[in-house]
Design an enzyme around this catalytic site. Structure first.
Site, PDB file in Angstrom:
ATOM      1  CG  ASP A  11      -0.881  -7.348  -2.606  1.00 58.11           C
ATOM      2  OD1 ASP A  11      -0.526  -8.145  -3.484  1.00 58.11           O
ATOM      3  OD2 ASP A  11      -0.242  -7.164  -1.555  1.00 58.11           O
ATOM      4  N   GLY A  46      -1.535  -6.402   3.391  1.00 60.43           N
ATOM      5  CA  GLY A  46      -2.682  -5.606   3.806  1.00 60.43           C
ATOM      6  C   GLY A  46      -2.320  -4.407   4.671  1.00 60.43           C
ATOM      7  CB  ILE A  47       0.625  -3.730   6.782  1.00 57.36           C
ATOM      8  CG1 ILE A  47       0.226  -4.996   7.565  1.00 57.36           C
ATOM      9  CG2 ILE A  47       1.165  -2.657   7.708  1.00 57.36           C
ATOM     10  CD1 ILE A  47      -0.865  -4.826   8.589  1.00 57.36           C
ATOM     11  NE  ARG A  49       3.369   3.523  -0.752  1.00 51.01           N
ATOM     12  CZ  ARG A  49       3.022   4.466  -1.619  1.00 51.01           C
ATOM     13  NH1 ARG A  49       3.736   5.577  -1.720  1.00 51.01           N
ATOM     14  NH2 ARG A  49       1.952   4.323  -2.392  1.00 51.01           N
ATOM     15  CB  SER A 114      -7.045  -1.934  -2.097  1.00 49.82           C
ATOM     16  OG  SER A 114      -5.636  -1.905  -2.116  1.00 49.82           O
ATOM     17  CB  SER A 116      -2.718  -0.415  -2.861  1.00 46.21           C
ATOM     18  OG  SER A 116      -1.846   0.172  -3.806  1.00 46.21           O
ATOM     19  CG  ASN A 118       0.912   2.652  -6.034  1.00 44.53           C
ATOM     20  OD1 ASN A 118       1.177   3.743  -6.527  1.00 44.53           O
ATOM     21  ND2 ASN A 118       1.633   2.115  -5.067  1.00 44.53           N
TER      22      ASN A 118
END
Ligand code: B16
Ligand code: MG
Length: 222
Positions: A11, A46-47, A49, A114, A116, A118
């Site tokens: 991201d 970068g944090i 969820r 990452s 993420s 996702n």
């Protein structure tokens, strides 16, 4: 020849999904009766969820039970995925695809690092999934950036020494993570915010092989 690797955050480096995270988090905040700004959203980059939710709830002075938080995390992700569904190759940030190809052709390893959960579906949507030699994402890590875990796991999977890795990051927490791992960090985006990076570029279209810190006559395979 010693091996070298480029590790890319997702991201903000390969795709601009930050705007979708912002829309989904803002929808959640509004549903709970408060709002926050795009500027505040910067600190969520970068944090993870779950940590992002805690930060946002603190902004709104909202306290929730564990079960309520879990429900909101699911709802936020569903809202986020509605935007991800619309993504295709055009969502790749300028220069990202081209620079990945240049680095691969030069014989260096490529990894994704990452936060993420996702990441795989996003890479699949934009057609970049098979470009990476290693993918470490939020489904594999137990510690969030600025902890170096995501990047050391990338290097370990590639079998490359940490000092021979360079990380591309758009978030302050990600730059810190790379430096803690003993890796070089190149910032993508705001040069003032990313002042601990070796240097920063606006996007990967400004990157060349020659700008990589480990490039010299011995590192290019012949
Ligand atoms: P997800 P990166 C990070 O991606 C985002 O910058 C951050 O805003 C998000 O909360 C985090 O991924 C978790 O994402 O909800 O998809 O698991 O920059 O580390 O690639
Ligand atoms: Mg990022």
């Amino acid at each position: 020849m010693e091996g070298y690797a480029c590790i890319f955050d997702l991201d903000g480096v390969i795709v601009d999904t930050a705007k979708y995270h912002f829309l989904a988090w803002r929808k959640l905040a509004n549903a709970l009766g408060f709002d926050f700004t795009e500027n505040q959203n910067e600190s969520l980059k970068g944090i993870s969820r779950a940590e992002s939710l805690d930060i946002i709830l603190a902004w709104g002075n909202v306290e929730l039970t564990h079960a309520e938080k879990d429900e909101w995390l699911k709802t936020k992700n569903n809202w986020y995925l509605e935007h991800v569904l619309t993504m295709n190759e055009e969502a790749i940030l300028p220069g990202a695809k081209e620079f990945i190809t240049i680095v691969k052709n030069a014989g260096f390893k490529i990894a994704l690092g990452s936060a993420s959960k996702n990441a795989v579906s996003i890479l699949e949507k934009v057609g970049l999934l098979n470009q990476f030699d290693a993918i470490i994402d939020g489904t594999k890590t137990t510690k969030s950036k600025p902890d170096p875990q995501v990047f050391t796991m990338c290097a370990d999977e590639l079998g490359i020494a940490y000092k021979n890795c360079v990380v591309f990051e758009d978030a302050e927490a990600g730059i810190e993570a790379a430096l803690s791992a003993g890796m070089a960090a190149i910032g993508i985006g705001n040069k003032t915010i990313l002042n601990r990076a070796l240097f920063a570029v606006n996007d990967l279209s400004e990157m060349t092989l020659e700008k990589l810190p480990f490039i010299n006559s011995n590192t290019i395979p012949h």
